[in-house]
Each structure stands twice: as C-alpha cells, then as structure tokens.
Enzyme design. Structure first.
Site, PDB file in Angstrom:
ATOM      1  N   ARG A  63      38.542  54.396  51.187  1.00  0.00           N
ATOM      2  CA  ARG A  63      37.422  53.639  51.732  1.00  0.00           C
ATOM      3  C   ARG A  63      36.994  54.216  53.082  1.00  0.00           C
ATOM      4  NH1 ARG A  63      38.390  49.308  53.698  1.00  0.00           N
ATOM      5  NH2 ARG A  63      40.664  49.191  53.540  1.00  0.00           N
ATOM      6  N   LYS A  90      35.114  46.633  46.121  1.00  0.00           N
ATOM      7  CA  LYS A  90      35.317  45.925  47.377  1.00  0.00           C
ATOM      8  C   LYS A  90      34.019  45.338  47.932  1.00  0.00           C
ATOM      9  CE  LYS A  90      39.751  46.268  47.844  1.00  0.00           C
ATOM     10  NZ  LYS A  90      40.593  45.047  47.662  1.00  0.00           N
ATOM     11  N   HIS A 127      42.969  38.134  48.910  1.00  0.00           N
ATOM     12  CA  HIS A 127      43.337  39.520  48.608  1.00  0.00           C
ATOM     13  C   HIS A 127      44.813  39.484  48.239  1.00  0.00           C
ATOM     14  CE1 HIS A 127      44.026  43.911  50.057  1.00  0.00           C
ATOM     15  NE2 HIS A 127      43.646  43.895  48.797  1.00  0.00           N
ATOM     16  N   THR A 147      50.633  45.474  44.050  1.00  0.00           N
ATOM     17  CA  THR A 147      50.445  45.815  42.637  1.00  0.00           C
ATOM     18  C   THR A 147      51.780  46.076  41.954  1.00  0.00           C
ATOM     19  OG1 THR A 147      48.241  46.734  43.020  1.00  0.00           O
ATOM     20  CG2 THR A 147      49.404  47.484  41.063  1.00  0.00           C
ATOM     21  N   ARG A 165      44.353  57.107  42.671  1.00  0.00           N
ATOM     22  CA  ARG A 165      44.057  55.794  42.100  1.00  0.00           C
ATOM     23  C   ARG A 165      43.862  55.864  40.590  1.00  0.00           C
ATOM     24  NH1 ARG A 165      44.370  50.984  45.301  1.00  0.00           N
ATOM     25  NH2 ARG A 165      44.435  51.741  47.463  1.00  0.00           N
TER      26      ARG A 165
END
Length: 482
Positions: free
Chosen positions: A36, A164, A183, A207, A286
């Site tokens: 990001r 996001k 979140h 996760t 990712r």
C-alpha cells in the site's frame, strides 16, 4: 465490458504477462509498488462527510481539486479505451454493506475483485463505483468521494488498494447503523460455536492464526459486529504468503494452488513451481482467493452468536511485552485505541525492517472517524457480555529484533488453544511488574514468554527499552482519548 473468469484469465496471460500454473492459479507482478501507498489516499471534503471524518488522521482533498481530477479522468483515453467490469457486494446482505460497480484496466485485477467480493447481478444503481486504472497517473493515488459515490485508483498495480478503499467506506458508514467495523479475523469451533475475534495489523498473525484446521473460518481481514452477530465484509482472502509452508499453514498453502487464485510477486523456481521463501521482489508477497478455498470456512461467512474470546494481536519487535495477557474492558479500550505493533518489512512501501508503530484501532489507515468512536464501541460490547479479552504477542522473545528470536508459531498456537478451551480463563493471574499487565500463571510454558525480561542478557537494557515503549504508549493514549 463484462468478461467471464475464463476470458479474463486468457487476457491476463496473453496481454498482462500473468503466468499460469498447472493448478489454474495465476502469478502476476505489480511492478514498483508491492504494498500500500498510505500517503496516496485522499477523501474529498464534501458536505456529506466533512463533519464526521477525523481530518487529523485522514488526508482531505478540496472538492474543486477533485472535480478537476475527475473531469480529467473521465475525459482521458485511459477511461475511454474500455475497462473490465464486475458487479459486487461488499459487506453482508443479512447485516449491511454496499453494492459496488468495479471497472478495472487490468484483467487480473478484475479476477482479484471477484475473488475478494461477492459477485451480484447487474443493477440499475450502485452505492459506489470504483475505477482502477493504473496507467492514468505515474504516481499512486486513491481518491474517494462519498458524495459522488466514486473511487478512483491509479499509479499502482498493488491489488490491496482496491479492497482497502472499499473497506474505508464501510468503516465510515456502518457505525451509523450501530455496526462496529473491525480490521480482524474471526473463526468458530468445529460445532460453529464459540466465536473468536482476532484484531491485528498485517504481520501480526491475524490470517495465519485464524486459519486453523480444527476451527471454522468466517474471514481473515474485515468484519462487522452487531447485536445480531458477526459477519465478513469479504468473499475472499488476501493473504500475505512470504515464507508460506505446507507444513505450518496447510489451509492457506492449499488455497494458493487452486484455480483463479492470484499470486502477487511470488517468485517461480526454474521448474515453474512456487518459491514462497524468495523475497527478492518483496517481503509483501500476496495471494487472493475465494474464502471457499479454505476447506473449513463457514459458507454463510457469518454467525448469529456473540464472541466468546476477543484477541488483540501485536508483534512486539522489542521483546518487551509478555506473550499473553488478560485484559479488562478498560485495558482493552486502551490497547485497542493505541494499536501498538511493529510494522513488518514489505507491508508498506519503504518499510525494510520492523519499526514500532501505533495504528489506532489496529487499522488507522482504513478508519475515518475519531479512534475513540471505534474504541468506545469495542468497550461497550465487552462490558455488555461475558467475553474474555486477551493481548497475544507474536513478536520477539529473548531480546529484541536482531538479538532474540520471534516467538514460534508452535508456542503461539499452544497459548491460543488454551484460550479456545477455556484453560487460561480459569488460571490465576499475576501482575507483570514492568508493564502492569495481568498474566495467566501457566506453568506449562517457557517462563520467558510470561516474563520477557528473563530472556534478556542485561536487565537494565530491558528496563530502558520497556520504559521508552510505555512512555510512547502513554503519549499516544493522551492524544487519542479525546
């Protein structure tokens, strides 16, 4: 133009240099931006939100500037050349959310959008439209206008910007409906009972820990909590997969091998197989895939139950905090509003080694209201229930980063299993003399996990580092509690 997944896949392979795997997964590269770009997001200061957004933490854009950029975008050749369309719902139709029309310049981004959100039939009117056109600008930007119901993303191919930006919108509008946006990740036991909520930033284990073969997964990133229950905002997962192994994380590893999973910046070996341990492109590799690819996921992506346990995750790179502590609602409010962790290399551009950070609500870049509003919602929910709340540290032990070692996944899961089965809740606690936290007196674990100072070679150094961290926490808390 609307295309099927098969058509999008073919275009991504032929025109976007996506590499297909025998399993049907796609490997793609995002170029310069592999995480990001937090300073590139702006929300337009229009009348509908100018008084409800906390502009101390949110970058605002003058409506006149927005109108100029919007006009240039819709007049550009980038817009006119045709974009791949998908119709999705973000949130949960049984609880709350928004419909979004997504327009992508890249076919693989469109596949990712279908992985991450629930596909819906086309409709006459959408709550928001999202345009993801990386070629429109050279530098990254993410622009959101609540009044126009419009999101424009450009200058970056990192797919995380797409999801996001949508969650930023949900995090703003849902509190008005008495829904606490979080979140977090959430799982249930094998009987679809005893929900556990994991708050945490990227790199804390949110996760990994929630994807447990003995538990049922509701979701791994963004959720809502209302008086009616808990629900996932997403249809998929966007997992960080650096150092992913089949042995340690079999559910996520398996999901990455399935058709239409999109693997960002994962390196391929010479024989064409995935090398999850190669960080030559980024530490922030990712994978996006439908949550149904996690074999023990909950098909409804929701539960009507209230949480049994709430866990606030942190990755303490300074080896100051114990591995676990039991929190009162007031302590949870403080810990949540401070949002202490250490940013892990690669999660954001420019982060190359762990750095102490304070991200209120464990998601400041995606939260638009005053942090106190979200923290008050958490505290109220904890006070009106018999929920057990915990701090779980997945960071360093026996010394700080560069000296000690990261707490093993095995040790963390051992502690977590004792939270699940109620063992820790039954134990007496002692007050940690340095942090004041209440620690379960568990004689079966390494004592340095409960008293981290015992793992340091020099107690004076520990006291100094601990004092600095606690001073920083107090300073952050004083600024955020208003």
């Amino acid at each position: 133009m609307k295309k099927s997944r098969i058509e999008l896949r073919e275009i991504a392979i032929k025109k976007e240099r996506a590499t297909p795997l025998p399993s049907g997964a796609l490997v793609v590269e995002t170029g310069e931006h592999t995480g990001r770009s937090p300073n590139a997001k702006f929300i337009v200061k229009d009348d509908s939100v100018k008084d409800s957004i906390d502009w101390a933490y949110v970058r605002g854009m003058d409506p006149k500037v927005w109108e100029e950029i919007k006009g240039d975008f819709f007049a550009s050749e980038n817009f006119k050349k045709g974009l791949f369309e998908s119709s999705v719902y973000a949130g949960h139709k049984d609880f709350g959310g928004i419909s979004v029309k997504i327009h992508c310049e890249l076919a693989w981004h469109s596949i990712a959008s279908l992985n991450m959100f629930q596909e819906i039939d086309d409709c006459d009117k959408y709550d928001f439209s999202l345009y993801y056109v990386p070629s429109f600008t050279a530098e990254p930007f993410v622009l959101i206008s609540f009044e126009d119901g419009l999101i424009i993303i450009s200058g970056t191919q990192y797919a995380g910007e797409m999801k996001k930006s949508v969650f930023t919108i949900l995090n703003h509008i849902l509190p008005e409906e008495n829904i606490f946006p979080m979140h977090c990740s959430i799982n249930l036991d094998s009987n679809l009972e005893s929900p556990t909520v994991f708050f945490g930033l990227s790199g804390t284990g949110k996760t990994t820990l929630s994807a447990d073969s003995n538990r049922r997964l509701i979701g791994d990133d963004e959720h809502g909590w209302s008086s009616s229950g808990l629900f996932n905002f997403e249809n998929g997962c966007y997992a960080k997969v650096i150092n992913l192994s089949q042995e340690d994380e079999p559910e996520i590893w398996s999901a990455c091998q399935k058709e239409d999973a999109v693997l960002e910046n994962v390196v391929l070996k010479g024989d064409g197989t995935l090398d999850f341990f190669d960080n030559s492109k980024t530490e922030n590799t990712r994978a996006s895939y439908p949550i149904s690819y996690i074999e023990n996921s909950v098909s409804s992506k929701s539960t009507k139950l209230q949480p049994k346990n709430v866990i606030l995750l942190t990755c303490d790179a300074f080896s100051v905090l114990p591995a676990v502590a039991r929190l009162t609602p007031e302590e949870a409010w403080k810990f949540f509003i401070i949002g202490y962790t250490s940013k892990i290399a690669g999660t954001e551009k420019g982060i190359n080694e762990p750095t102490a950070t304070f991200s209120p609500c464990f998601g400041l870049p995606f939260m638009t209201r005053k942090p106190k509003e979200y923290a008050d919602m958490l505290k109220k929910n904890l006070e009106n229930s018999d929920i057990n709340c915990w701090m779980l540290n997945t960071g360093w032990n026996r010394g700080p980063y560069g000296v000690g070692e990261r707490i093993s996944l095995e040790d963390t899961r051992d502690i977590l299993n004792k939270i699940y089965d109620g063992t820790l809740a039954k134990l007496k606690t002692f007050e940690h003399s340095y942090t004041g936290l209440n620690i379960p007196l568990d004689v079966t674990v390494d004592l340095t996990l409960l008293k981290p100072e015992l793992g340091w070679n020099n107690i004076k150094e520990y006291e100094s580092v601990c004092g600095n961290l606690l001073d920083n926490m107090r300073s952050v808390l004083s600024n955020l509690s208003i």
